[in-house]
Every structure is written in C-alpha cells, then in structure tokens.
Motif scaffolding. Structure first.
Motif, mmCIF file in Angstrom:
data_model
loop_
_atom_site.group_PDB
_atom_site.id
_atom_site.type_symbol
_atom_site.label_atom_id
_atom_site.label_comp_id
_atom_site.label_asym_id
_atom_site.label_seq_id
_atom_site.Cartn_x
_atom_site.Cartn_y
_atom_site.Cartn_z
ATOM 1 N N ILE A 229 1.164 -1.239 -0.170
ATOM 2 C CA ILE A 229 -0.308 0.194 0.229
ATOM 3 C C ILE A 229 1.186 1.475 -0.130
ATOM 4 N N LEU A 230 1.726 1.559 1.102
ATOM 5 C CA LEU A 230 2.405 2.291 1.065
ATOM 6 C C LEU A 230 3.916 2.866 -0.099
ATOM 7 N N MET A 231 4.265 2.129 -0.614
ATOM 8 C CA MET A 231 5.281 1.936 -1.418
ATOM 9 C C MET A 231 5.133 3.027 -2.824
ATOM 10 N N PRO A 232 4.009 2.486 -3.122
ATOM 11 C CA PRO A 232 3.733 2.850 -4.414
ATOM 12 C C PRO A 232 3.658 3.887 -4.337
ATOM 13 N N ILE A 233 3.167 4.864 -3.409
ATOM 14 C CA ILE A 233 2.740 6.337 -2.622
ATOM 15 C C ILE A 233 3.875 7.044 -2.878
ATOM 16 N N VAL A 234 5.010 6.371 -2.085
ATOM 17 C CA VAL A 234 5.795 6.804 -1.356
ATOM 18 C C VAL A 234 6.861 7.323 -2.178
ATOM 19 N N PHE A 235 6.664 5.818 -3.172
ATOM 20 C CA PHE A 235 7.692 6.164 -4.462
ATOM 21 C C PHE A 235 6.962 7.281 -5.762
ATOM 22 N N PRO B 83 5.279 4.167 -15.886
ATOM 23 C CA PRO B 83 5.420 3.122 -16.550
ATOM 24 C C PRO B 83 6.570 2.831 -16.077
ATOM 25 N N GLY B 84 7.855 3.272 -15.556
ATOM 26 C CA GLY B 84 8.949 2.782 -15.056
ATOM 27 C C GLY B 84 8.690 2.439 -13.773
ATOM 28 N N LEU B 85 8.284 3.091 -13.036
ATOM 29 C CA LEU B 85 8.601 2.512 -11.556
ATOM 30 C C LEU B 85 6.675 1.001 -11.724
ATOM 31 N N MET B 86 6.243 0.551 -12.235
ATOM 32 C CA MET B 86 5.388 -0.759 -12.876
ATOM 33 C C MET B 86 6.607 -1.902 -12.816
ATOM 34 N N ALA B 87 7.946 -1.199 -13.206
ATOM 35 C CA ALA B 87 8.519 -1.996 -13.113
ATOM 36 C C ALA B 87 9.114 -2.474 -11.881
ATOM 37 N N MET B 88 9.815 -1.023 -11.545
ATOM 38 C CA MET B 88 9.750 -1.603 -10.016
ATOM 39 C C MET B 88 9.999 -2.093 -9.452
ATOM 40 N N MET B 89 8.308 -2.151 -9.073
ATOM 41 C CA MET B 89 7.357 -2.483 -7.900
ATOM 42 C C MET B 89 7.484 -4.003 -8.227
ATOM 43 N N GLY B 90 7.699 -4.504 -9.656
ATOM 44 C CA GLY B 90 7.680 -6.231 -8.536
ATOM 45 C C GLY B 90 9.074 -6.737 -8.658
ATOM 46 N N MET B 91 10.271 -5.485 -8.740
ATOM 47 C CA MET B 91 11.426 -6.033 -8.301
ATOM 48 C C MET B 91 11.011 -6.421 -6.430
ATOM 49 N N ASN B 92 10.996 -4.716 -6.330
ATOM 50 C CA ASN B 92 11.066 -5.088 -4.813
ATOM 51 C C ASN B 92 9.444 -5.707 -4.082
ATOM 52 N N ILE B 93 8.458 -5.855 -4.523
ATOM 53 C CA ILE B 93 8.006 -6.643 -3.578
ATOM 54 C C ILE B 93 8.107 -8.762 -4.100
ATOM 55 N N ALA B 94 8.960 -8.766 -5.118
ATOM 56 C CA ALA B 94 9.607 -10.555 -5.498
ATOM 57 C C ALA B 94 11.107 -10.623 -3.260
ATOM 58 N N MET B 95 11.324 -9.023 -4.003
ATOM 59 C CA MET B 95 12.303 -9.424 -2.620
ATOM 60 C C MET B 95 11.570 -10.047 -1.425
ATOM 61 N N LEU C 189 -0.060 2.683 -7.653
ATOM 62 C CA LEU C 189 0.390 3.553 -8.440
ATOM 63 C C LEU C 189 -0.190 3.996 -9.358
ATOM 64 N N LEU C 190 -1.163 3.911 -10.287
ATOM 65 C CA LEU C 190 -1.395 4.438 -11.151
ATOM 66 C C LEU C 190 -2.675 4.875 -9.897
ATOM 67 N N GLY C 191 -2.834 4.775 -9.273
ATOM 68 C CA GLY C 191 -4.863 5.606 -8.717
ATOM 69 C C GLY C 191 -3.017 6.797 -8.496
ATOM 70 N N VAL C 192 -2.363 7.163 -7.787
ATOM 71 C CA VAL C 192 -1.552 8.317 -7.763
ATOM 72 C C VAL C 192 -1.104 8.958 -9.102
ATOM 73 N N GLY C 193 -0.272 7.970 -9.776
ATOM 74 C CA GLY C 193 -0.677 8.739 -10.884
ATOM 75 C C GLY C 193 -1.491 8.950 -11.486
ATOM 76 N N PHE C 194 -2.939 8.959 -11.337
ATOM 77 C CA PHE C 194 -3.988 9.962 -12.106
ATOM 78 C C PHE C 194 -4.099 11.501 -11.534
ATOM 79 N N LEU C 195 -3.917 10.595 -10.173
ATOM 80 C CA LEU C 195 -4.265 11.890 -8.977
ATOM 81 C C LEU C 195 -2.715 13.174 -9.732
ATOM 82 N N LEU C 196 -1.487 12.770 -10.210
ATOM 83 C CA LEU C 196 -0.602 13.593 -10.485
ATOM 84 C C LEU C 196 -0.610 14.172 -11.579
ATOM 85 N N GLY C 197 -1.571 13.544 -12.648
ATOM 86 C CA GLY C 197 -1.332 14.224 -14.042
ATOM 87 C C GLY C 197 -1.646 13.005 -15.403
ATOM 88 N N LEU C 198 -1.531 12.067 -15.346
ATOM 89 C CA LEU C 198 -0.659 10.505 -15.921
ATOM 90 C C LEU C 198 -1.671 10.510 -16.336
#
Length: 276
Positions: free
Chosen positions: A52-58, A85-97, A144-153
């Motif tokens: 919940i927090l990682m995509p918001i904070v990042f 879109p780049g953070l979508m790739a990053m999410m997978g790596m961090n959750i995998a850890m 992540l996408l929800g926060v992105g849309f709020l910021l203008g994605l």
C-alpha cells in the motif's frame, strides 16, 4: 476433500521426494495453499503495508524531489508520464524481494517443515506463494496508477495500459523464483535483504526507469541497453502512450521472463525439496 483437509491431514515425515499427485489434486492443493496465505494476510494486515505505502511513497518522492531536476522545473506532468510506467517495473522487483524474505521466515518458524510433511507436491507450495504475491503486485500497481492519475498521468491507449500491467506481472513473477531460491538457501531474512539491495539498486538506477539513458555516461548507457528493467519500462511507456515502437522491448522482456522462469523455477523447487 476440503481445503482445510488438504492442509491439516497428517502424513509421514518428509523424505525429500514428491508424492505422486495428479493434476486435479495438484490444483486443489494450490487452491488450498492460496487460501491459507490469504487468510494469513487477513490475520496480519500489517504485511500489506509495503504494497500500500511503497507505490505512494516512491511516486511522490521521485515526482516532487527528482522530477524537477530531471525533467526541468514546471515539467512535472511530463515526468509523471515518464516515471510511472517505469515504477511499474520497479514494483515487481521490490515485492519479489519480499517473497524471498517471507519464505525464509516461514522456514524459521517451522511452517515449511509442516508443509513438507504433507502428501502434496512440493511445487504447489511455491506456486501458491507466487500466485498470492502476483495478487499483491497487482494491488500495488493499481495504487501506483491511482496516485499517478492524481498527479497528472495520462494514458492514450487503454488496452495498451492493461498490456503493460500484464507485462509487468509476467516479469515480476519470474523474478520471484530467484528470491524464492534465495529464501531457501540463505540463512536469514537479513541476508536476503542485503543481497537483494546489492542487486536491485544497480539494476533499478542503472536503467531507464527514472531518467533517459541519454543523460548517462557512455559505459552506463551500454549497461542500460542490456538491462531488462529498461526494456520493461520502455515497453510500458510505449504501450500506454505510444510514440515509440514497442515490439522489440516487449519481446526482450518476455524473453528475459521466460529464461529466468525456466532456469530458476526448477532450481527453487529442487532446493525446497532437498532442504534439510
């Protein structure tokens, strides 16, 4: 046979060999183990804080702290469309850890010894774990996408958006096999986190996730060209908003995902089966 019966049925001590399990029973075991993992999450909601927090904070961190420096002052909207879109790739790596550390902790608490004493396929335990983590990754991506849309994605290709999400899930699930293997072979969660950061940090920052490779030194640009995270990030941007060919990047991402899964899934299952 109910899910609870599959999990709770007593069995002889594990010998390291898989019992003979048919396809229907295998699916039933996976379903029961998925249900067990979901119920565990319900009992421990704090385990969802990272999702919940990682995509918001990042997103907030990179858009408001680095966005102006990278994209130029006043161009934060443009940077949002680049970095999300780049953070979508990053999410997978961090959750995998997190998959690896959680799996290791299950060994420390004896949960995996219990599973290995049951008459179920060893692979079903790992597959169920990955299926649950894919669900967590999907939730993190939605936030992540929800926060992105709020910021203008902005997204000009809605089918392309879903294709980008699917591509990120495929790649993220392949990386999970690496960390599941680490969860079996490494002694504790701290060691997995330390090794994970040593690998993830260069991959994430030496890619096109946060800034265009053209701004980097020549030797680093060469590294980004072969970095699968760059291919995934560029493919996601192209799929969501066009403006660049995506076939090559999609193919490279899928190829990396296939190779990692084909190589690491048997290793993870074997290590789990033979761990003493």
């Amino acid at each position: 046979m109910s899910a609870a019966t599959v999990i709770d049925k007593p069995a002889a001590l594990d010998t390291g060999d898989d019992p003979h399990v048919g396809p229907r029973a295998h699916l039933r075991h996976i379903s029961a183990l998925i249900r067990r993992n979901v119920l565990w999450i319900r009992q421990d909601p704090e385990s969802m804080f990272d999702v919940i927090l990682m995509p918001i904070v990042f997103t907030l961190l990179f858009v408001f702290v680095f966005g102006g420096a990278i994209a130029g002052k006043g161009n934060q909207d443009e940077y949002v469309n680049y970095v999300v879109p780049g953070l979508m790739a990053m999410m997978g790596m961090n959750i995998a850890m997190g998959v690896g550390t959680g799996f290791n902790q299950d060994f420390q608490t004896g949960v995996m010894d219990r599973f290995r004493s049951l008459p179920i396929s060893r692979a079903s335990v790992l597959i169920a774990k990955i299926m649950v983590e894919i669900g967590r990754l999907l939730l993190a991506t939605a936030i992540l996408l929800g926060v992105g849309f709020l910021l203008g994605l902005s997204v000009s290709n809605v089918p392309g958006l879903f294709a980008a999400i699917g591509l990120a899930l495929v790649f993220g699930s392949s990386i999970m096999w690496i960390f599941l293997t680490m969860g079996v072979v490494m002694k504790n969660a701290q060691a997995i986190q330390g090794m994970g950061f040593l690998v993830l940090m260069p991959l994430q920052f030496g890619s096109s996730i946060f800034s265009p490779p053209s701004t980097m030194p020549g030797w680093l640009q060469t590294f980004t060209d072969y970095n699968p995270l760059s291919s995934l990030a560029d493919a996601a941007r192209g799929l969501m908003n066009g403006g660049q060919p995506v076939a090559h990047d999609v193919m490279i991402t899928l190829l990396w995902s296939l190779v990692i899964t084909v190589v690491m899934a048997p290793v993870a299952i074997h290590k789990y089966r033979t761990k003493t």
